[in-house]
Design a protein around this motif. Structure first.
Motif, PDB file in Angstrom:
ATOM      1  N   ILE A  50       0.835  -1.199   0.000  1.00 47.92           N
ATOM      2  CA  ILE A  50       0.000   0.000   0.000  1.00 47.92           C
ATOM      3  C   ILE A  50       0.870   1.249   0.000  1.00 47.92           C
ATOM      4  CG2 ILE A  50      -1.818   1.247   1.234  1.00 47.92           C
ATOM      5  CD1 ILE A  50      -2.637  -1.397   2.499  1.00 47.92           C
ATOM      6  N   ALA A  51       0.453   2.241  -0.786  1.00 45.98           N
ATOM      7  CA  ALA A  51       1.134   3.531  -0.842  1.00 45.98           C
ATOM      8  C   ALA A  51       0.091   4.635  -0.708  1.00 45.98           C
ATOM      9  CB  ALA A  51       1.904   3.680  -2.152  1.00 45.98           C
ATOM     10  N   GLN A  52       0.551   5.863  -0.578  1.00 42.86           N
ATOM     11  CA  GLN A  52      -0.381   6.970  -0.393  1.00 42.86           C
ATOM     12  C   GLN A  52       0.165   8.229  -1.050  1.00 42.86           C
ATOM     13  OE1 GLN A  52      -2.841   9.126   3.295  1.00 42.86           O
ATOM     14  NE2 GLN A  52      -1.708   7.245   3.649  1.00 42.86           N
ATOM     15  N   ARG A  53      -0.744   9.011  -1.603  1.00 39.85           N
ATOM     16  CA  ARG A  53      -0.401  10.301  -2.174  1.00 39.85           C
ATOM     17  C   ARG A  53      -1.367  11.345  -1.620  1.00 39.85           C
ATOM     18  NH1 ARG A  53      -0.255  11.957  -8.623  1.00 39.85           N
ATOM     19  NH2 ARG A  53       0.670  14.026  -8.354  1.00 39.85           N
ATOM     20  N   VAL A  54      -0.807  12.446  -1.147  1.00 40.52           N
ATOM     21  CA  VAL A  54      -1.608  13.467  -0.493  1.00 40.52           C
ATOM     22  C   VAL A  54      -1.353  14.819  -1.147  1.00 40.52           C
ATOM     23  CG1 VAL A  54      -2.117  14.626   1.697  1.00 40.52           C
ATOM     24  CG2 VAL A  54      -1.467  12.211   1.691  1.00 40.52           C
ATOM     25  N   ARG A  55      -2.420  15.576  -1.346  1.00 39.84           N
ATOM     26  CA  ARG A  55      -2.296  16.954  -1.809  1.00 39.84           C
ATOM     27  C   ARG A  55      -3.109  17.842  -0.858  1.00 39.84           C
ATOM     28  NH1 ARG A  55      -5.304  18.402  -7.254  1.00 39.84           N
ATOM     29  NH2 ARG A  55      -5.449  20.381  -6.139  1.00 39.84           N
ATOM     30  N   GLN A  56      -3.206  19.093  -1.170  1.00 38.91           N
ATOM     31  CA  GLN A  56      -3.791  20.052  -0.239  1.00 38.91           C
ATOM     32  C   GLN A  56      -5.167  19.633   0.281  1.00 38.91           C
ATOM     33  OE1 GLN A  56      -2.078  22.775   0.749  1.00 38.91           O
ATOM     34  NE2 GLN A  56      -3.665  23.385   2.191  1.00 38.91           N
ATOM     35  N   ASN A  57      -6.065  19.199  -0.607  1.00 34.13           N
ATOM     36  CA  ASN A  57      -7.439  18.935  -0.205  1.00 34.13           C
ATOM     37  C   ASN A  57      -7.889  17.486  -0.377  1.00 34.13           C
ATOM     38  OD1 ASN A  57      -7.957  21.716   0.390  1.00 34.13           O
ATOM     39  ND2 ASN A  57      -8.088  22.091  -1.809  1.00 34.13           N
TER      40      ASN A  57
ATOM     41  N   ALA B  18      -6.620  13.008  -0.617  1.00 35.58           N
ATOM     42  CA  ALA B  18      -5.626  11.944  -0.458  1.00 35.58           C
ATOM     43  C   ALA B  18      -6.109  10.694  -1.177  1.00 35.58           C
ATOM     44  CB  ALA B  18      -5.398  11.629   1.018  1.00 35.58           C
ATOM     45  N   ILE B  19      -5.176   9.944  -1.716  1.00 35.50           N
ATOM     46  CA  ILE B  19      -5.498   8.668  -2.338  1.00 35.50           C
ATOM     47  C   ILE B  19      -4.586   7.599  -1.737  1.00 35.50           C
ATOM     48  CG2 ILE B  19      -3.983   9.165  -4.309  1.00 35.50           C
ATOM     49  CD1 ILE B  19      -5.885   7.445  -6.014  1.00 35.50           C
TER      50      ILE B  19
END
Length: 245
Positions: free
Chosen positions: A157-164, A166-167
């Motif tokens: 599992i990985a994660q990507r986050v931006r200002q508003n 997340a995936i």
């Protein structure tokens, strides 16, 4: 919750659809996608800094696994185009500095629930851990007990986050272990990264079903949970991506 099914017509289109999930979350909606990506070896950013990257890139291509470069995750992962399942859950967030660990744990737990609901795959054979020298090593993995009692990794599992938004996403190996081990061993050898072929597991080798459609549905159900799903084809994501340009 929006649920997207299917894959894009090409590797690039399929990856664009996944990137658009993050935009969906940033716009305030939740979304889930569980699908079977095209055949490929996806290299991580750290792989590209290795001296053996060019060789690893060629090795994957020569073995019939088109090489691509991904934005999230760690080391190289392989998809056989038929039985390897990808999963992703996107959600809006109020503060990108908080909640990363909770999202990891929640997705890992939901994935475990989905796998444990499969016929033949007992929950006590699953572990939130990974063996030494596994593919794409990380702290958020799901493994099963191998024939010798040793853990075999079936999901990362990985994660990507931006200002508003997340995936949280990952890869799940359903079947095709022999072929996946072959290309991963060759690629990791070219990168000069430790890799133990015995660390690779699949749902099928853990006594679960080998049918990716069956597994895909159970994982989708688990990731949606109690939410009311609105099912859409993946083409809807591609249309939204085009509209953003």
């Amino acid at each position: 919750m929006r649920v997207f099914r299917g894959r894009g017509p090409t590797v690039d289109a399929d990856r664009e659809a996944s990137r658009t999930l993050l935009e969906v979350a940033a716009d305030g909606e939740r979304a889930v996608r569980v699908w079977t990506p095209h055949r490929q070896v996806a290299f991580g950013r750290r792989d590209r800094r290795r001296d053996g990257y060019d060789s690893a890139h060629s090795t994957a291509d020569e073995r019939g696994f088109p090489p691509v470069e991904r934005d999230v995750g760690g080391r190289a992962v392989a998809y056989d185009g038929e039985t390897t399942v990808a999963f992703a859950r996107a959600e809006p967030i109020a503060d990108f500095r908080r909640g990363t660990g909770e999202r990891y744990e929640r997705l890992a737990s939901d994935l475990e629930v989905g796998l444990a609901s499969l016929p033949g795959l007992e929950r006590d054979r699953l572990a939130h851990d990974e063996p030494e020298d596994a593919f794409c090593p990380g702290t958020h993995s799901l493994s099963t007990a191998g024939p010798n009692g040793r853990l075999r990794k079936v999901a990362g599992i990985a994660q990507r986050v931006r200002q508003n938004g997340a995936i949280t996403a990952g890869i799940l190996l359903v079947d095709g272990r022999e072929e996946l081990v072959g290309v991963l061993e060759a690629v990791y050898d070219a990168l000069a990264i430790p890799f133990d072929p015995d660390s690779v597991g699949t749902v099928a080798t853990a006594r679960g079903p080998s049918n990716p459609d069956v597994v895909r549905q159970k994982v989708e159900d688990a990731l949606v949970g109690d939410a009311e799903p609105t099912v859409e084809p993946v083409g809807a994501l591609l249309e939204e991506s085009t509209g953003q340009d």
